[in-house]
Design a protein around this motif. Sequence first.
Motif, short mmCIF file in Angstrom:
data_model
loop_
_atom_site.label_atom_id
_atom_site.label_comp_id
_atom_site.label_asym_id
_atom_site.label_seq_id
_atom_site.Cartn_x
_atom_site.Cartn_y
_atom_site.Cartn_z
N ASP A 75 0.81 -1.22 0.00
CA ASP A 75 0.00 0.00 0.00
C ASP A 75 0.84 1.27 0.00
OD1 ASP A 75 0.89 -0.75 2.52
OD2 ASP A 75 -0.79 0.17 3.58
N LEU A 76 2.16 1.15 0.18
CA LEU A 76 3.04 2.31 0.16
C LEU A 76 3.57 2.65 -1.23
CD1 LEU A 76 5.16 1.77 3.40
CD2 LEU A 76 3.13 3.19 3.10
N ARG A 77 3.31 1.78 -2.20
CA ARG A 77 3.85 2.03 -3.54
C ARG A 77 3.43 3.40 -4.05
NH1 ARG A 77 1.37 -1.17 -7.13
NH2 ARG A 77 2.91 -0.78 -8.76
N PHE A 78 2.16 3.73 -3.89
CA PHE A 78 1.67 5.04 -4.30
C PHE A 78 0.76 5.57 -3.20
CE2 PHE A 78 -1.06 8.14 -6.28
CZ PHE A 78 -0.19 8.85 -7.08
N PRO A 79 0.99 6.82 -2.78
CA PRO A 79 1.95 7.76 -3.38
C PRO A 79 3.34 7.76 -2.73
CG PRO A 79 0.56 8.91 -1.82
CD PRO A 79 0.08 7.48 -1.82
N HIS A 80 3.49 7.10 -1.57
CA HIS A 80 4.69 7.32 -0.77
C HIS A 80 5.97 6.94 -1.50
CE1 HIS A 80 7.13 8.08 2.65
NE2 HIS A 80 7.38 6.82 2.93
N HIS A 81 6.07 5.72 -1.97
CA HIS A 81 7.32 5.29 -2.60
C HIS A 81 7.52 5.93 -3.97
CE1 HIS A 81 7.78 1.49 0.12
NE2 HIS A 81 8.01 2.63 0.74
N GLU A 82 6.43 6.15 -4.68
CA GLU A 82 6.54 6.85 -5.97
C GLU A 82 7.14 8.24 -5.76
OE1 GLU A 82 6.88 6.67 -9.46
OE2 GLU A 82 4.96 5.57 -9.40
N ASN A 83 6.70 8.91 -4.72
CA ASN A 83 7.18 10.26 -4.45
C ASN A 83 8.61 10.25 -3.92
OD1 ASN A 83 4.69 11.07 -5.29
ND2 ASN A 83 3.92 11.63 -3.27
N GLU A 84 8.94 9.29 -3.11
CA GLU A 84 10.32 9.15 -2.64
C GLU A 84 11.28 9.00 -3.83
OE1 GLU A 84 11.69 6.60 0.64
OE2 GLU A 84 9.58 6.07 0.86
N LEU A 85 10.93 8.09 -4.73
CA LEU A 85 11.78 7.83 -5.88
C LEU A 85 11.94 9.09 -6.72
CD1 LEU A 85 13.31 5.93 -7.80
CD2 LEU A 85 11.10 5.32 -8.83
N ALA A 86 10.85 9.80 -6.95
CA ALA A 86 10.92 10.99 -7.79
C ALA A 86 11.79 12.07 -7.16
CB ALA A 86 9.50 11.52 -8.04
N GLN A 87 11.56 12.38 -5.90
CA GLN A 87 12.29 13.50 -5.29
C GLN A 87 13.78 13.17 -5.10
OE1 GLN A 87 9.79 13.86 -1.88
NE2 GLN A 87 10.83 12.25 -0.72
N SER A 88 14.10 11.89 -4.80
CA SER A 88 15.50 11.53 -4.61
C SER A 88 16.26 11.54 -5.93
CB SER A 88 15.61 10.16 -3.93
OG SER A 88 15.18 10.23 -2.60
N THR A 89 15.68 10.95 -6.95
CA THR A 89 16.36 10.91 -8.25
C THR A 89 16.40 12.29 -8.89
OG1 THR A 89 14.28 10.11 -9.22
CG2 THR A 89 15.95 8.46 -8.68
N ALA A 90 15.35 13.08 -8.69
CA ALA A 90 15.36 14.45 -9.23
C ALA A 90 16.44 15.29 -8.56
CB ALA A 90 13.99 15.10 -9.05
N ALA A 91 16.78 14.95 -7.32
CA ALA A 91 17.85 15.67 -6.62
C ALA A 91 19.24 15.16 -6.99
CB ALA A 91 17.64 15.54 -5.11
N GLY A 92 19.28 14.11 -7.84
CA GLY A 92 20.56 13.60 -8.31
C GLY A 92 21.07 12.35 -7.64
N ASP A 93 20.26 11.73 -6.78
CA ASP A 93 20.68 10.50 -6.09
C ASP A 93 20.21 9.28 -6.87
OD1 ASP A 93 21.73 12.05 -4.10
OD2 ASP A 93 20.03 11.81 -2.73
N PRO A 94 21.06 8.26 -7.03
CA PRO A 94 20.61 7.02 -7.69
C PRO A 94 19.47 6.33 -6.94
CG PRO A 94 23.01 7.12 -7.59
CD PRO A 94 22.49 8.24 -6.72
N PHE A 95 19.50 6.43 -5.60
CA PHE A 95 18.47 5.89 -4.70
C PHE A 95 18.48 4.37 -4.72
CE2 PHE A 95 14.00 6.17 -2.83
CZ PHE A 95 14.44 6.72 -1.64
N ALA A 96 17.32 3.71 -4.63
CA ALA A 96 17.26 2.26 -4.40
C ALA A 96 17.51 1.47 -5.67
CB ALA A 96 15.90 1.89 -3.81
N ARG A 97 18.30 0.41 -5.54
CA ARG A 97 18.58 -0.47 -6.67
C ARG A 97 17.44 -1.47 -6.90
NH1 ARG A 97 24.20 -0.96 -7.69
NH2 ARG A 97 24.02 -3.21 -8.01
N TYR A 98 16.77 -1.88 -5.82
CA TYR A 98 15.65 -2.84 -5.89
C TYR A 98 14.52 -2.34 -5.00
CZ TYR A 98 19.15 -6.05 -7.80
OH TYR A 98 20.13 -6.63 -8.57
#
Length: 468
Positions: free
Chosen positions: A230-253
């Motif tokens: 249940d965290l896939r959207f919006p929580h994890h979707e938003n985490e992925l977007a903001q971290s990668t938009a800031a230039g971090d590779p973030f989670a591999r899996y």
Amino acid sequence: MTLRLYDTRAQALRDFVPGDPENITMYVCGPTVQSGPHIGHVRAAVSFDVLRRWLAHRFERVTFVRNVTDIDDKVLNNATAAEPWWALAYRMEREFTDAYTAVGVDAPTYEPRATASIPQMQELIARLIDAGHAYASAGDVYFDVRSWPAYGELTHQSVDAMESAADADPRGKRDPRDFALWKGTKPGEPEDASWDSPWGAGRPGWHIECSAMSRRYLGAEFDIHGGGLDLRFPHHENELAQSTAAGDPFARYWVHNGLVTVGGQKMSKSLNNFVLAADVLAEHDPLVVRYALVAAHYRSSLDLSEASWAEAYAALGRIRTFLERVLRARSEKGWFVFGPGLPEAFVAAMDDDLGVPQALAVLHETVRAGNAAFDAGDEDTVHQAFDQAILMAGILGINPLDPRWNAGGTGAEASALDALVRTMITQRAQARADKDWAAADRIRDAIATAGIALEDTPDGTHWSLIDG
């Protein structure tokens, strides 16, 4: 053999190739502590505890971070004049910890609270503003979803098909789907729930908390990000977007566990259909609760019922009685410790996206073979079965001989059964002493009809569930 995990972003099984094989890094979203845990929270914790144990077996070292969200709209809403938000959060955090500990979930390497990483959150927000992916508006700061073309890649949605972000007043947003990174202090909110920032006093949004904490404790890139489906959207979707938009590779899996359901509907505090973990643990032995939670594949939905508990009690009973049977023999006969490795079938099952149901089948087959070998006097096979069963049960966290389970305590139902059987054993012994062989046989037959086997030894009669 190669470990494979189902990567939610790829929507496929992928070979697990860590960034550093000598230190697996793993971040799991922990609880928002506005109220106590339900059994769905415990299922998630147990699922990632098993994954962590298997990674530790395969790679030895795992750095595991599970956060605590102790500042959030829900926490503030549930606070009262008698119990301010920070006191409520701490009390609820203790309830989560107690529930996790009860079912044998090992403590994380680090368990940061969101309120301890506010500077890191503000630094990440500033990077997003500088990169053109966030904007300030009347004391709030929002992530601009239209500025990031990859937004939606985790859940495979287009922006236009997404629901509006309901985490802040939409009037300050460029797009209703933009989500809050920083929330300016609103009238009526407690003064101590606010921090100074370049955009005005306020507090962080939910999503930025996990991005900042994972980066602080694991770096810009780490191996596994986990949480409930249940965290896939919006929580994890938003985490992925903001971290990668800031230039971090973030989670591999990305790894997500399935939900506990009630009548086919997800268990949720918002739906008011949840079962509190404390109520379940008061009714059932914690080891039995853990077994029932791991018995289904971690990605499947789990609808717990009375049959689930009965199956767990019976399965653990078979494992326990075999292990105790061999321990008695080792003590009495001086049997040696064989020391084999894990069965290949168990390893293959665990390497195939953590196939615990198949791994449990290997464990129970090993117990059955061990009992048969014991009856046949095949000591080598007994030793091997015993030690393999201990290893397998330990990895799954269901070893009934582990001291954490109160020296193999069996819970109220099993304790009652033990008392009843021992009473019948005493009655049988008295009948034999009185040479009333017919009565002794009737008692033994009644015990056998109940699915219980007796074993007469020099130090007394022991009972065990008949393997079936």
